[in-house]
Design an enzyme around this catalytic site. Structure first.
Site, short mmCIF file in Angstrom:
data_model
loop_
_atom_site.label_atom_id
_atom_site.label_comp_id
_atom_site.label_asym_id
_atom_site.label_seq_id
_atom_site.Cartn_x
_atom_site.Cartn_y
_atom_site.Cartn_z
N GLU A 141 1.86 -6.54 -1.81
CA GLU A 141 2.67 -5.41 -2.29
C GLU A 141 3.84 -5.89 -3.16
OE1 GLU A 141 3.78 -2.82 0.97
OE2 GLU A 141 2.06 -3.49 2.16
N ASN A 142 4.32 -4.98 -3.99
CA ASN A 142 5.52 -5.18 -4.80
C ASN A 142 5.32 -6.14 -5.97
OD1 ASN A 142 8.22 -4.56 -5.43
ND2 ASN A 142 8.95 -6.43 -4.42
#
Length: 534
Positions: A141-142
């Site tokens: 994620e991110n």
């Protein structure tokens, strides 16, 4: 008297679970309708993982423990949680173990992994083979839109490198508005759906750390995320995420949206005399409490909660059931949970029924909820309409006959000359049950030869019916248990006997109210009490 009635207490209860098989769908149909359930495992000590899984009452098809992390250079790091004994124990139970690969929101580490994807894929495939794992769940994620193509290629490479019978799944951001900026841009939903077995849409963190107070996963947020996902991914490849956590805010602004386990919320509300409400618009639970000055406080995920006013948005049975209903509504693959060890234990009593749409939406929070689910699972009582039980409606005499016949497993003696009542036509839905109940002496008719199938059953009538079915020894106490049931009342002996066995009870004012109509919820509660006699 029939053998069904004579043997009921000693033996019939033991075999009643078999009766339910004839009242429900076939095993093949149940398998076809089964919805997939997985849960991440992140919190808690690995030594307790087996215990945590056992508490789910067989609800899970797969567990995804935190075994695969990433080093700063993007290479695979096996965590200390990896446990061969746990993997073997899960396989013994027929459950898959698919660890999740995480960068824990660290953008630099995620980008490094994308720049090291060839080597990383080989390391993951080797670890799956070495530890007899069942695949990998990619939870990076991110990262940003710049890494979108590389991320898709990484998943495609994993699918090519890992045996076809092993799982490759991807955790992706819920995207109800079709956002393309920031980390949402890293997911090519359509391409990822084609390359993987399914996408686990993280339909939570609608409110997040640093945001204003609000639900973590409102029903409109989840539903809109599903509708958006269906534009790119077929329903059979969509798994929605159910949060087993909430978020809390302190009124002075010093804490904004930190995570808290669902199971801890009730403890805090009880400890500090707080308040719980259910927000109808978001279909989410909300709590508030005040920690007084001088209180030693409580730690949540290692952080001490000090004196002050707190607001918590979290999930309870009702909010989780509402979200799980969307799995059936949109015919999705199933649901995943973040994460095991944070949930309230009560949800596992009904989780499988909720996700497979086999429970009643009007019993959640009802005082007789567990009893109703019990008699439904037994096949003794059914709903009145799709997903409705109508617990507070009165029980009709026809319904009572059907329940008693199902409970005892009594059948019609083909040599019997038992006839129907003049007000029960042969095509009446309960005609067969009423005839059997008459044959067995469970229920008598009226003086005019009628049965009154649609008339409500009174509390004393049901007491007499149950007393006949169970053939209980008459009460010898002679004690007047209820102020409104005298010794000379026609139903007195039956009422006293059932009260002695704990099957029926009265009201707080000491009355029994014999002429009051029995509700469907009360019938369910009595049936569960009957079962406990064994």
């Amino acid at each position: 008297m029939s053998m069904h009635m004579k043997k009921y207490i000693k033996g019939a209860i033991i075999g009643l679970s078999l009766i339910g098989l004839t009242l429900t769908s076939s095993p093949a149909a149940e398998a076809a309708n089964h919805k997939f359930v997985m849960s991440y495992i992140y919190f808690g000590h690995p030594d307790k993982y087996i215990e945590a899984v056992n508490q789910t009452n067989g609800s899970l098809d797969m567990v995804s423990p935190s075994y695969f992390d990433l080093n700063p250079d993007g290479s695979l790091q096996l965590t200390a949680a990896l446990d061969k004994n746990f993997i073997a124990a899960m396989h013994q139970e027929g459950m898959k173990v698919v660890p999740f690969l995480s960068n824990h929101w660290d953008r630099n580490v995620g980008i490094a992994a994308m720049n090291n994807k060839e080597a990383l894929v080989k390391q993951i495939a080797k670890a799956i083979e070495t530890y007899n794992l069942d695949g990998v769940n990619v939870d990076i994620e991110n990262i940003t839109g710049k890494e979108k193509d590389a991320f898709t290629q990484f998943v495609q490479m994993l699918r090519a490198a890992i045996p076809a019978q092993k799982e490759v799944s991807v955790a992706v951001a819920a995207n109800p508005e079709g956002w393309e900026g920031d980390w949402f841009g890293s997911f090519d939903y359509a391409a990822l759906g084609k390359a993987s077995d399914y996408l686990m849409f993280m339909t939570y963190d609608e409110s997040y750390e640093g945001s204003d107070p609000g639900p973590v996963s409102s029903l409109p947020f989840v539903e809109k995320s599903i509708q958006q996902a269906l534009k790119y991914v077929p329903s059979e490849k969509i798994v929605i995420g159910i949060p087993f956590y909430g978020r809390y805010w302190k009124s002075d602004g010093s804490i904004k949206g930190l995570g808290i386990q669902n199971t801890v919320v009730d403890q805090l509300v009880q400890k500090y005399g707080g308040k719980k409400v259910f927000d109808e618009n978001s279909q989410s639970a909300k709590a508030s409490f005040v920690i007084p000055a001088g209180d030693p406080g409580t730690s949540v995920h290692g952080k001490k909660l000090t004196a002050g006013s707190y607001t918590v948005w979290y999930e309870n049975d009702r909010s989780i059931q509402a979200k799980l209903s969307l799995v059936q509504k949109y015919d999705l693959k199933g649901a995943g949970n973040w994460s095991l060890n944070e949930e309230a234990d009560s949800i596992w009593d009904y989780y499988t029924a909720w996700i497979n749409n086999s429970t009643f939406r009007d019993i959640i929070g009802h005082w007789a909820e567990s009893s109703i689910q019990f008699v439904s699972d037994k096949g003794w009582m059914t709903g009145t309409a799709s997903n409705l039980f109508q617990p507070n409606s009165s029980l009709s005499r026809a319904q009572a006959a059907a329940v008693l016949v199902r409970m005892t497993g009594a059948t019609l003696d083909q040599r019997s000359s038992t006839s129907l009542y003049w007000d029960v036509p042969a095509n009446h839905w309960a005609a067969a049950d009423i005839r059997i109940a008459k044959q067995e002496g469970m229920i008598g008719g009226r003086a005019d030869g009628s049965f009154g199938p649609n008339q409500p059953v009174t509390r004393e009538e049901l007491a007499v019916m149950l007393s006949r079915v169970l053939e209980l020894t008459p009460s010898t106490s002679g004690t007047l248990k209820f102020s409104d049931v005298g010794r000379d009342r026609w139903s007195a002996e039956a009422i006293r006997s059932l009260a002695d066995y704990g099957i029926i009870s009265g009201y707080k004012d000491g009355t029994f109210r014999p002429k009051q109509a029995v509700t469907r919820a009360e019938m369910a509660a009595m049936m569960q009490s009957v079962d406990k006699l064994n």
